[in-house]
Design an enzyme around this catalytic site. Structure first.
Site, short mmCIF file in Angstrom:
data_model
loop_
_atom_site.label_atom_id
_atom_site.label_comp_id
_atom_site.label_asym_id
_atom_site.label_seq_id
_atom_site.Cartn_x
_atom_site.Cartn_y
_atom_site.Cartn_z
N ASN A 158 0.89 -1.16 0.00
CA ASN A 158 0.00 0.00 0.00
C ASN A 158 0.92 1.21 0.00
OD1 ASN A 158 -1.76 2.08 0.46
ND2 ASN A 158 -2.37 1.43 2.52
N LYS A 217 0.23 4.26 -0.27
CA LYS A 217 -0.36 5.47 0.34
C LYS A 217 -0.10 6.68 -0.57
CE LYS A 217 0.03 3.17 4.73
NZ LYS A 217 0.18 3.22 6.18
N HIS A 246 -9.30 1.39 4.86
CA HIS A 246 -8.03 1.56 5.55
C HIS A 246 -8.22 2.51 6.74
CE1 HIS A 246 -3.89 2.65 6.41
NE2 HIS A 246 -3.57 1.50 5.84
N GLU A 255 -6.50 4.83 7.83
CA GLU A 255 -6.23 6.26 7.56
C GLU A 255 -7.45 6.93 6.93
OE1 GLU A 255 -2.59 5.56 5.46
OE2 GLU A 255 -1.67 4.95 7.35
N GLU A 274 -5.28 -4.86 10.46
CA GLU A 274 -4.27 -3.83 10.68
C GLU A 274 -4.55 -3.11 12.00
OE1 GLU A 274 -2.26 -2.67 6.69
OE2 GLU A 274 -3.85 -1.26 7.12
N GLY A 290 2.70 2.34 10.75
CA GLY A 290 3.65 3.43 10.60
C GLY A 290 4.37 3.81 11.88
N SER A 339 3.55 -2.15 10.22
CA SER A 339 5.01 -2.24 10.44
C SER A 339 5.57 -3.62 10.11
CB SER A 339 5.37 -1.83 11.87
OG SER A 339 4.98 -0.47 12.10
P1 13P Z 1 3.20 0.37 7.62
O1 13P Z 1 3.69 -0.94 7.03
O2 13P Z 1 3.95 1.55 7.11
O3 13P Z 1 3.09 0.30 9.10
O4 13P Z 1 1.72 0.56 7.06
C1 13P Z 1 0.83 -0.49 7.14
C2 13P Z 1 -0.38 -0.14 6.39
O5 13P Z 1 -1.11 0.75 6.76
C3 13P Z 1 -0.66 -0.87 5.16
O6 13P Z 1 -1.93 -0.60 4.70
#
Ligand code: 13P
Length: 255
Positions: free
Chosen positions: A13, A15, A98, A100, A170, A176, A216
């Site tokens: 992903n 982002k 997601h 976010e 997640e 992150g 992560s």
């Molecule tokens: P990270 O791997 O950067 O923690 O992000 C995970 C994520 O949100 C994947 O959708």
């Protein structure tokens, strides 16, 4: 062991990262590194990179996904992109729900459900994200939260359509932050999500479902996480922006 019967999928992903030239360069670097993958490989990229990604991945084993889609087929929704628009381009996957989007853009379980159904109607495959906040884990309501998010998101989805869904667990506190869930924590919640799906669709459908872990996951911890019975792959943020790291995760899932 049912794990061996399920398809492991490693999805990146990206982002809000990478301009088109940067996207092309990353894909060119990635292609030879993952060409012998024994698992599904997907990159979910910003809308502006979809066309370039489809072009660059042509003839390779890398599938392309978007990071969201709107629930309506078309209409007065300035700035939005419909599932039909994605499908027409040849996009195969879309990430929905997601954290976010839930955190910054007002996404609710109900709008996640609407988007899931629109994506399925358009023929797309869905990577559906669920996960609890830190305070929810601390309150001991991780299962309630993940169970509810899963159930609401799957409302009106048929058993046949379920075969086009991947669920990504997640935990929001692990995204992150460099703070990964332990392999046991991931396995426990992934297994719980599978049990929720089993109640809705039966054991066979639940055992066939790919349930990823995300948060992560990186080149160092992937092998341990992916070794767990209920962890059938990963949804990778930061580490998907580095071809070498992403390919190490793909290799770990291919074992
Ligand atoms: P990270 O791997 O950067 O923690 O992000 C995970 C994520 O949100 C994947 O959708």
């Amino acid at each position: 062991m049912n794990k061996a019967k399920r398809q492991a999928v490693i999805a990146g992903n990206w982002k809000m990262n990478k301009t088109r030239p940067e996207a092309k360069a990353l894909i060119e670097e990635l292609k030879p590194l993952v060409k012998d993958a024994g698992c599904g490989v997907v990159i979910c990229v910003p809308y502006t990179n979809l066309e370039a990604a489809l072009e660059a991945t042509k003839g390779s084993n890398i599938k392309v996904g978007a990071e969201n889609c709107h629930w309506a087929k078309s209409g007065a929704f300035t700035g939005e992109i419909s599932a039909d628009m994605l499908a027409e381009m040849g996009v195969e996957y879309v990430v929905i729900g997601h954290s976010e989007r839930r955190q910054y853009f007002g996404e609710t379980d109900q709008t996640v459900n609407q988007r899931v159904r629109a994506a399925l109607d358009a023929g797309l495959k869905v990577i559906l994200c669920v996960g609890e906040l830190l305070e929810q884990r601390e309150q001991g309501i991780t299962e309630e939260i993940c169970g509810m998010q899963t159930k609401v998101a799957l409302g009106g989805v048929s058993k046949e359509e379920l075969s086009r869904i991947i669920i990504a667990y997640e935990p929001v506190w692990a995204i992150g932050t460099g703070k990964t869930a332990t392999a046991d924590q991931a396995d426990e919640v992934n297994g719980f999500i599978r049990s929720v799906v089993a109640k809705l669709y039966g054991d066979d459908a639940a055992q066939a479902l790919t349930v990823q872990y995300g948060g992560s996951m990186n080149a160092k911890n992937a092998e341990e996480l992916l070794g767990k019975e209920h962890v059938d792959g990963g949804l990778i943020g930061g580490a998907s922006l580095k071809a070498e790291d992403f390919s190490v995760i793909v290799k770990a899932a291919s074992k």
